[in-house]
Write a protein that holds these residues in place. Structure first.
Motif, mmCIF file in Angstrom:
data_model
loop_
_atom_site.group_PDB
_atom_site.id
_atom_site.type_symbol
_atom_site.label_atom_id
_atom_site.label_comp_id
_atom_site.label_asym_id
_atom_site.label_seq_id
_atom_site.Cartn_x
_atom_site.Cartn_y
_atom_site.Cartn_z
ATOM 1 N N ASP A 256 -8.661 6.994 -3.527
ATOM 2 C CA ASP A 256 -7.704 7.057 -4.646
ATOM 3 C C ASP A 256 -7.199 5.671 -5.018
ATOM 4 O O ASP A 256 -6.614 5.482 -6.064
ATOM 5 C CB ASP A 256 -6.417 7.858 -4.352
ATOM 6 N N TRP A 257 -7.389 4.749 -4.128
ATOM 7 C CA TRP A 257 -6.855 3.411 -4.322
ATOM 8 C C TRP A 257 -7.922 2.422 -3.862
ATOM 9 O O TRP A 257 -8.675 2.720 -2.932
ATOM 10 C CB TRP A 257 -5.620 3.266 -3.424
ATOM 11 N N GLU B 152 -8.017 2.382 -12.354
ATOM 12 C CA GLU B 152 -7.634 1.131 -13.021
ATOM 13 C C GLU B 152 -8.393 -0.084 -12.480
ATOM 14 O O GLU B 152 -8.563 -1.076 -13.175
ATOM 15 C CB GLU B 152 -6.132 0.867 -12.808
ATOM 16 N N ILE C 138 0.846 -1.193 0.000
ATOM 17 C CA ILE C 138 0.000 0.000 0.000
ATOM 18 C C ILE C 138 0.886 1.249 0.000
ATOM 19 O O ILE C 138 1.734 1.414 0.889
ATOM 20 C CB ILE C 138 -0.907 0.029 1.257
ATOM 21 N N LYS D 212 -2.331 7.581 0.761
ATOM 22 C CA LYS D 212 -3.520 7.299 -0.056
ATOM 23 C C LYS D 212 -4.723 6.987 0.835
ATOM 24 O O LYS D 212 -4.573 6.473 1.945
ATOM 25 C CB LYS D 212 -3.290 6.072 -0.956
ATOM 26 N N LYS E 43 -5.171 12.580 4.803
ATOM 27 C CA LYS E 43 -4.395 12.415 3.564
ATOM 28 C C LYS E 43 -3.479 13.618 3.344
ATOM 29 O O LYS E 43 -2.311 13.463 2.988
ATOM 30 C CB LYS E 43 -5.365 12.240 2.390
ATOM 31 N N VAL F 244 -7.519 4.437 0.865
ATOM 32 C CA VAL F 244 -7.667 3.127 0.217
ATOM 33 C C VAL F 244 -8.987 2.487 0.639
ATOM 34 O O VAL F 244 -9.218 2.269 1.840
ATOM 35 C CB VAL F 244 -6.497 2.197 0.621
ATOM 36 N N THR G 290 -1.983 7.506 5.738
ATOM 37 C CA THR G 290 -2.575 6.486 4.866
ATOM 38 C C THR G 290 -3.762 5.877 5.595
ATOM 39 O O THR G 290 -3.654 5.526 6.774
ATOM 40 C CB THR G 290 -1.517 5.393 4.582
ATOM 41 N N ALA H 180 -5.897 -4.823 -7.009
ATOM 42 C CA ALA H 180 -5.645 -3.681 -6.125
ATOM 43 C C ALA H 180 -4.832 -2.661 -6.888
ATOM 44 O O ALA H 180 -3.949 -3.029 -7.669
ATOM 45 C CB ALA H 180 -4.888 -4.144 -4.880
ATOM 46 N N GLY H 181 -5.137 -1.395 -6.680
ATOM 47 C CA GLY H 181 -4.389 -0.347 -7.372
ATOM 48 C C GLY H 181 -5.197 0.931 -7.412
ATOM 49 O O GLY H 181 -6.217 1.059 -6.725
ATOM 50 N N PRO H 182 -4.757 1.896 -8.235
ATOM 51 C CA PRO H 182 -5.462 3.161 -8.339
ATOM 52 C C PRO H 182 -6.925 2.942 -8.750
ATOM 53 O O PRO H 182 -7.205 2.072 -9.589
ATOM 54 C CB PRO H 182 -4.691 3.906 -9.442
ATOM 55 N N THR H 183 -7.821 3.705 -8.180
ATOM 56 C CA THR H 183 -9.264 3.504 -8.386
ATOM 57 C C THR H 183 -9.627 3.448 -9.870
ATOM 58 O O THR H 183 -10.398 2.582 -10.291
ATOM 59 C CB THR H 183 -10.058 4.620 -7.670
#
Ligand code: ADP
Length: 262
Positions: A212-213, A229, A34, A38, A191, A40, A196, A224-227
């Protein structure tokens, strides 16, 4: 087998984590890194293992295998950097303490158990209650607060801990609109301070706006990753298993946010 190392800048790194209750695995082979700073969202159907993931990071449930590193060290070493907002239902709200007491208890990591809460920490607790709009309720018994106010007491408690990494288990569940806005504002403040936050979240319609994630979880990490994607129709279908009601929710969520589902 070599043990992976993680730089101290990574707030949370999970390698090969498996958790089982009564020998039945509920989380399987979880690998996550992570990034810092961010917001998450942890998203997945009921029973997907979202709460268990948080509890396994906090040593609240035993791990069958795997490792969790917080800023490059074990949670045990780094617990002072970690704040936890549990599910509201998991707590006995009839316990006879005031809102201020609950928040001040959040500072115990700093002052040590069994020592009286000094003026400095009472002030910190009061400021934290003020930040969540509850200064006027500081001396009220927690049983006499509304559900939304109780949730905000928990957030104030996490704030008073002044952690770097926060775990929040469904803070938005069954709260009123004012509390929802207060929580969103608070998440952005955290943030902006480089902190985090991992947040278990149920409302698919607000995932794009709030996080954002994203971690899409269903016993395993689906993605898992940036929203942008990760929060897509394809991955959501894999996460929710294609059940009709879940998929229509997913469709609505994506329509509201991007108009992306076909
Ligand atoms: P989620 O938060 O995604 O709804 P949970 O982590 O609460 O999922 O639960 C994951 C699975 O583990 C579920 O099947 C649940 O019934 C089971 N479970 C959770 N806690 C326990 C426990 N203390 N003992 C046995 N099974 C549990």
């Amino acid at each position: 087998m070599s043990v992976p190392t993680h730089p101290p800048s990574v707030p949370l790194a999970i390698d090969d984590l498996t958790v089982a209750y009564n020998e039945k695995p509920v989380l399987w082979d979880i690998d996550l890194d992570i990034p810092e700073g961010k917001l998450v969202g942890i998203v997945g159907p009921n029973g997907a293992g979202k709460s268990t993931l948080i509890k396994a990071c906090l040593d609240l449930v035993p791990r069958a295998s795997g490792r969790v590193m917080v800023y490059g060290e074990s949670y045990k070493k780094q617990r002072g950097k970690v704040g936890y907002v549990p599910q509201r239902e998991s707590v006995d709200w009839d316990f006879p303490v005031s809102a201020l007491d609950v928040v001040a208890m959040g500072t115990y990591g700093k002052i040590g158990w069994c020592k009286p809460v000094g003026r400095k920490y009472k002030k910190l607790a009061m400021e934290s209650l003020d930040r969540v709009g509850l200064a006027d309720f500081a001396h009220r018994q927690i049983s006499q607060l509304s559900g939304g106010q109780q949730q905000r007491v928990f957030l104030a408690r996490a704030l008073a801990q002044d952690a770097q990494l926060y775990f929040m288990d469904e803070p938005f569940a069954a709260v009123d609109a004012a509390t929802e806005r207060a929580i969103v504002t608070l998440l952005h403040e955290l943030k902006d301070q480089g902190k985090t936050c991992l947040v278990v979240h149920h409302d698919l319609a607000t995932v794009n706006e709030y996080f954002d994630w994203v971690i899409l979880l269903n016993m395993r990490v689906v993605k898992a990753g940036p929203t942008d994607e990760v929060f897509t129709a394809e991955y959501l279908k894999s996460t929710y298993g294609g059940t009709l009601s879940a998929l229509s929710k997913v469709g609505d969520a994506l329509k509201q946010t991007k108009g992306a589902i076909k």
